[in-house]
Write a protein that holds these residues in place. Structure first.
Motif, PDB file in Angstrom:
ATOM      1  N   ALA A 174     -38.707 -44.873  -0.994  1.00 25.70           N
ATOM      2  CA  ALA A 174     -39.211 -43.590  -1.485  1.00 25.70           C
ATOM      3  C   ALA A 174     -40.710 -43.465  -1.257  1.00 25.70           C
ATOM      4  CB  ALA A 174     -38.900 -43.431  -2.977  1.00 25.70           C
ATOM      5  N   ALA A 175     -41.146 -42.236  -1.035  1.00 25.14           N
ATOM      6  CA  ALA A 175     -42.567 -41.933  -0.882  1.00 25.14           C
ATOM      7  C   ALA A 175     -42.813 -40.508  -1.341  1.00 25.14           C
ATOM      8  CB  ALA A 175     -43.017 -42.103   0.571  1.00 25.14           C
ATOM      9  N   ALA A 231     -24.626 -43.975   1.258  1.00 30.26           N
ATOM     10  CA  ALA A 231     -25.647 -44.673   2.021  1.00 30.26           C
ATOM     11  C   ALA A 231     -26.027 -43.829   3.231  1.00 30.26           C
ATOM     12  CB  ALA A 231     -25.138 -46.035   2.465  1.00 30.26           C
ATOM     13  N   GLY A 232     -27.302 -43.743   3.515  1.00 26.73           N
ATOM     14  CA  GLY A 232     -27.798 -42.919   4.610  1.00 26.73           C
ATOM     15  C   GLY A 232     -28.281 -41.556   4.181  1.00 26.73           C
ATOM     16  N   ASP A 233     -27.964 -41.154   2.948  1.00 26.38           N
ATOM     17  CA  ASP A 233     -28.455 -39.873   2.440  1.00 26.38           C
ATOM     18  C   ASP A 233     -29.980 -39.895   2.314  1.00 26.38           C
ATOM     19  OD1 ASP A 233     -25.919 -38.842   2.228  1.00 26.38           O
ATOM     20  OD2 ASP A 233     -25.758 -39.115   0.057  1.00 26.38           O
ATOM     21  N   ILE A 234     -30.581 -38.726   2.506  1.00 31.35           N
ATOM     22  CA  ILE A 234     -32.007 -38.534   2.235  1.00 31.35           C
ATOM     23  C   ILE A 234     -32.134 -37.387   1.238  1.00 31.35           C
ATOM     24  CG2 ILE A 234     -34.277 -37.974   3.164  1.00 31.35           C
ATOM     25  CD1 ILE A 234     -33.374 -39.016   5.868  1.00 31.35           C
ATOM     26  N   LEU A 235     -32.829 -37.632   0.153  1.00 34.88           N
ATOM     27  CA  LEU A 235     -33.109 -36.609  -0.844  1.00 34.88           C
ATOM     28  C   LEU A 235     -34.559 -36.194  -0.741  1.00 34.88           C
ATOM     29  CD1 LEU A 235     -31.307 -38.128  -3.959  1.00 34.88           C
ATOM     30  CD2 LEU A 235     -30.549 -36.153  -2.637  1.00 34.88           C
ATOM     31  N   ILE A 236     -34.811 -34.912  -0.935  1.00 35.77           N
ATOM     32  CA  ILE A 236     -36.185 -34.414  -1.010  1.00 35.77           C
ATOM     33  C   ILE A 236     -36.306 -33.565  -2.266  1.00 35.77           C
ATOM     34  CG2 ILE A 236     -38.012 -33.076   0.075  1.00 35.77           C
ATOM     35  CD1 ILE A 236     -36.834 -33.663   2.757  1.00 35.77           C
ATOM     36  N   VAL A 237     -37.153 -34.010  -3.179  1.00 32.62           N
ATOM     37  CA  VAL A 237     -37.488 -33.271  -4.394  1.00 32.62           C
ATOM     38  C   VAL A 237     -38.822 -32.590  -4.109  1.00 32.62           C
ATOM     39  CG1 VAL A 237     -37.928 -33.454  -6.873  1.00 32.62           C
ATOM     40  CG2 VAL A 237     -36.349 -35.052  -5.773  1.00 32.62           C
ATOM     41  N   ALA A 238     -38.878 -31.257  -4.135  1.00 36.15           N
ATOM     42  CA  ALA A 238     -40.047 -30.570  -3.576  1.00 36.15           C
ATOM     43  C   ALA A 238     -40.491 -29.372  -4.403  1.00 36.15           C
ATOM     44  CB  ALA A 238     -39.751 -30.103  -2.154  1.00 36.15           C
ATOM     45  N   SER A 269     -45.863 -30.309  -2.521  1.00 43.14           N
ATOM     46  CA  SER A 269     -45.621 -31.642  -3.074  1.00 43.14           C
ATOM     47  C   SER A 269     -44.151 -31.970  -2.909  1.00 43.14           C
ATOM     48  CB  SER A 269     -46.029 -31.710  -4.548  1.00 43.14           C
ATOM     49  OG  SER A 269     -45.271 -30.811  -5.332  1.00 43.14           O
ATOM     50  N   PHE A 270     -43.863 -33.237  -2.709  1.00 45.83           N
ATOM     51  CA  PHE A 270     -42.465 -33.644  -2.578  1.00 45.83           C
ATOM     52  C   PHE A 270     -42.347 -35.163  -2.637  1.00 45.83           C
ATOM     53  CE2 PHE A 270     -44.202 -32.943   1.692  1.00 45.83           C
ATOM     54  CZ  PHE A 270     -43.936 -34.155   2.316  1.00 45.83           C
ATOM     55  N   SER A 271     -41.148 -35.608  -2.977  1.00 43.31           N
ATOM     56  CA  SER A 271     -40.763 -37.017  -2.863  1.00 43.31           C
ATOM     57  C   SER A 271     -39.606 -37.108  -1.876  1.00 43.31           C
ATOM     58  CB  SER A 271     -40.323 -37.586  -4.214  1.00 43.31           C
ATOM     59  OG  SER A 271     -41.410 -37.760  -5.094  1.00 43.31           O
ATOM     60  N   VAL A 272     -39.700 -38.056  -0.967  1.00 42.83           N
ATOM     61  CA  VAL A 272     -38.626 -38.351  -0.017  1.00 42.83           C
ATOM     62  C   VAL A 272     -37.964 -39.647  -0.455  1.00 42.83           C
ATOM     63  CG1 VAL A 272     -38.031 -38.864   2.384  1.00 42.83           C
ATOM     64  CG2 VAL A 272     -39.876 -37.248   1.867  1.00 42.83           C
ATOM     65  N   VAL A 273     -36.654 -39.628  -0.624  1.00 42.12           N
ATOM     66  CA  VAL A 273     -35.923 -40.804  -1.087  1.00 42.12           C
ATOM     67  C   VAL A 273     -34.783 -41.089  -0.117  1.00 42.12           C
ATOM     68  CG1 VAL A 273     -34.684 -41.899  -2.986  1.00 42.12           C
ATOM     69  CG2 VAL A 273     -36.426 -40.156  -3.478  1.00 42.12           C
ATOM     70  N   GLN A 274     -34.821 -42.257   0.527  1.00 42.14           N
ATOM     71  CA  GLN A 274     -33.732 -42.681   1.397  1.00 42.14           C
ATOM     72  C   GLN A 274     -32.886 -43.722   0.669  1.00 42.14           C
ATOM     73  OE1 GLN A 274     -34.496 -42.854   5.783  1.00 42.14           O
ATOM     74  NE2 GLN A 274     -36.600 -43.266   5.114  1.00 42.14           N
ATOM     75  N   GLY A 310     -36.697 -22.908 -12.353  1.00 41.50           N
ATOM     76  CA  GLY A 310     -37.642 -22.312 -11.413  1.00 41.50           C
ATOM     77  C   GLY A 310     -37.130 -22.392  -9.988  1.00 41.50           C
ATOM     78  N   ASP A 311     -38.057 -22.394  -9.033  1.00 38.12           N
ATOM     79  CA  ASP A 311     -37.673 -22.302  -7.621  1.00 38.12           C
ATOM     80  C   ASP A 311     -38.030 -23.535  -6.808  1.00 38.12           C
ATOM     81  OD1 ASP A 311     -40.410 -22.000  -7.637  1.00 38.12           O
ATOM     82  OD2 ASP A 311     -40.439 -20.263  -6.297  1.00 38.12           O
ATOM     83  N   SER A 312     -38.292 -24.665  -7.475  1.00 32.96           N
ATOM     84  CA  SER A 312     -38.598 -25.897  -6.738  1.00 32.96           C
ATOM     85  C   SER A 312     -37.293 -26.510  -6.232  1.00 32.96           C
ATOM     86  CB  SER A 312     -39.333 -26.893  -7.644  1.00 32.96           C
ATOM     87  OG  SER A 312     -40.594 -26.377  -8.032  1.00 32.96           O
ATOM     88  N   PRO A 313     -37.153 -26.694  -4.908  1.00 31.22           N
ATOM     89  CA  PRO A 313     -35.857 -27.080  -4.350  1.00 31.22           C
ATOM     90  C   PRO A 313     -35.572 -28.582  -4.401  1.00 31.22           C
ATOM     91  CG  PRO A 313     -37.416 -26.727  -2.587  1.00 31.22           C
ATOM     92  CD  PRO A 313     -38.133 -26.373  -3.856  1.00 31.22           C
ATOM     93  N   LEU A 314     -34.284 -28.890  -4.483  1.00 27.84           N
ATOM     94  CA  LEU A 314     -33.777 -30.253  -4.361  1.00 27.84           C
ATOM     95  C   LEU A 314     -32.857 -30.275  -3.146  1.00 27.84           C
ATOM     96  CD1 LEU A 314     -33.114 -33.154  -5.298  1.00 27.84           C
ATOM     97  CD2 LEU A 314     -31.440 -32.148  -6.885  1.00 27.84           C
ATOM     98  N   PHE A 315     -33.274 -30.990  -2.100  1.00 27.00           N
ATOM     99  CA  PHE A 315     -32.533 -31.012  -0.843  1.00 27.00           C
ATOM    100  C   PHE A 315     -31.772 -32.319  -0.662  1.00 27.00           C
ATOM    101  CE2 PHE A 315     -36.116 -28.143   0.539  1.00 27.00           C
ATOM    102  CZ  PHE A 315     -35.343 -27.025   0.781  1.00 27.00           C
ATOM    103  N   LEU A 316     -30.609 -32.211  -0.026  1.00 27.07           N
ATOM    104  CA  LEU A 316     -29.846 -33.372   0.428  1.00 27.07           C
ATOM    105  C   LEU A 316     -29.658 -33.257   1.935  1.00 27.07           C
ATOM    106  CD1 LEU A 316     -27.997 -35.884   0.039  1.00 27.07           C
ATOM    107  CD2 LEU A 316     -26.105 -34.274  -0.326  1.00 27.07           C
ATOM    108  N   PHE A 317     -30.029 -34.311   2.651  1.00 26.62           N
ATOM    109  CA  PHE A 317     -29.820 -34.371   4.095  1.00 26.62           C
ATOM    110  C   PHE A 317     -28.760 -35.427   4.365  1.00 26.62           C
ATOM    111  CE2 PHE A 317     -30.985 -35.930   8.399  1.00 26.62           C
ATOM    112  CZ  PHE A 317     -30.867 -34.735   9.092  1.00 26.62           C
TER     113      PHE A 317
END
Length: 280
Positions: A9-10, A198-205, A252-257, A127-134
């Motif tokens: 994560a970063a 496993a292999g998912d990437i999350l972005i909290v942004a 702003s965001f966090s990337v989590v693999q 609110g409108d801050s997105p949570l993404f799944l890749f």
């Protein structure tokens, strides 16, 4: 017993073209931990007030979740309750702050808080801050968008507005729910978690990341397979800078693999021969 996932994560913050930063983000995905937590807030209310609001929300929610996660089994059994109660406590803190400092009336913040535990993703968002799944090359937004944008998009789809009018509509970013110390109109906190792989990437942004389209975000992630989360974060910020948009908001965001712990262990052992390094 090893946890079901190893995390890489970063987090990243940028003022964009704004003169001050109203976003706040904090995450804890310690190697070997069974629980990962990320909390982000996008403040509003102008210089100082928005900055203070986002920090109040992030600090209150994060500290409560970290306190509760000590007993993993008990935490998972009531994680949605803890998320809801943490958000309500943050809202109460905003109310108390405004009562003590009336000049900050109108301050508020969005919230998206995530908990990963036992291959499950739980969240609360306001609110409108997105949570993404890749996953498998596809980017999807998991949480609700509490702004006028979904309604305007529906009007475009229904033929009531053309595409350009919808994209440029002056009410597009108007929030329909936010933490501001009073009643909260909409809360997205599903009882049933999302199953992770496993292999998912999350972005909290924050919504500043959405100065990139979903397709552009997906392109960066697709081109970054095998890269560490810190490098992915840098590439997303680079893509935003390349747009040279004079209206670029705070970002702003966090990337989590996510990776299977056993796979990560195997790669670590293999790295002694190949030089490949597995980041947990």
């Amino acid at each position: 017993m090893r946890p079901p996932f190893d995390f890489d994560a970063a987090s990243a913050l940028s003022k964009g073209r704004r003169s001050y930063q109203e976003d706040a983000v904090i995450a804890d995905f310690s190697r070997g931990s069974e629980v990962g937590v990320a909390v982000l807030a996008d403040g509003m209310g102008g210089h100082a007030a928005g900055d203070v609001a986002s920090k109040i929300v992030v600090t209150e929610v994060f500290s409560e979740l970290m306190f509760q996660r000590g007993d993993v089994d008990a935490f998972e059994n009531k994680v949605t309750t803890h998320l809801f109660e943490a958000a309500m406590a943050a809202n109460a803190c905003l109310r108390d702050h405004v009562a003590s400092y009336p000049e900050t009336h109108g301050m508020g913040a969005t919230l998206v808080a995530t908990v990963i535990i036992n291959r499950h993703l739980y969240w609360i968002s306001i609110g409108d801050s997105p949570l993404f799944l890749f996953r498998d090359g596809e980017l999807s937004q998991l949480n609700e968008d509490h702004s006028m944008a979904p309604q305007i998009d529906y009007m475009v789809k229904s033929g009531l507005l053309d595409k350009e009018e919808g994209q440029c509509h002056p009410d597009r970013n108007t929030l329909t729910s936010v933490l501001f110390g009073e009643d909260i109109p909409k809360i997205d906190c599903p009882t049933d978690p999302a199953a992770l792989q496993a292999g998912d990437i999350l972005i909290v942004a924050s919504d500043g990341l959405q100065f990139l389209t979903d397709e552009e975000i997906a392109q960066v992630l697709s081109a970054s397979r095998g890269a560490q989360s810190a490098e992915i974060a840098d590439r997303l910020l680079d893509r935003l800078r390349e747009q040279n948009d004079p209206d670029l908001d705070n970002v702003s965001f966090s990337v989590v693999q996510l990776q299977d712990a056993d796979d990560c262990k195997a790669q670590s052992e293999k790295s002694q021969l190949t030089g490949i390094r597995c980041v947990g």
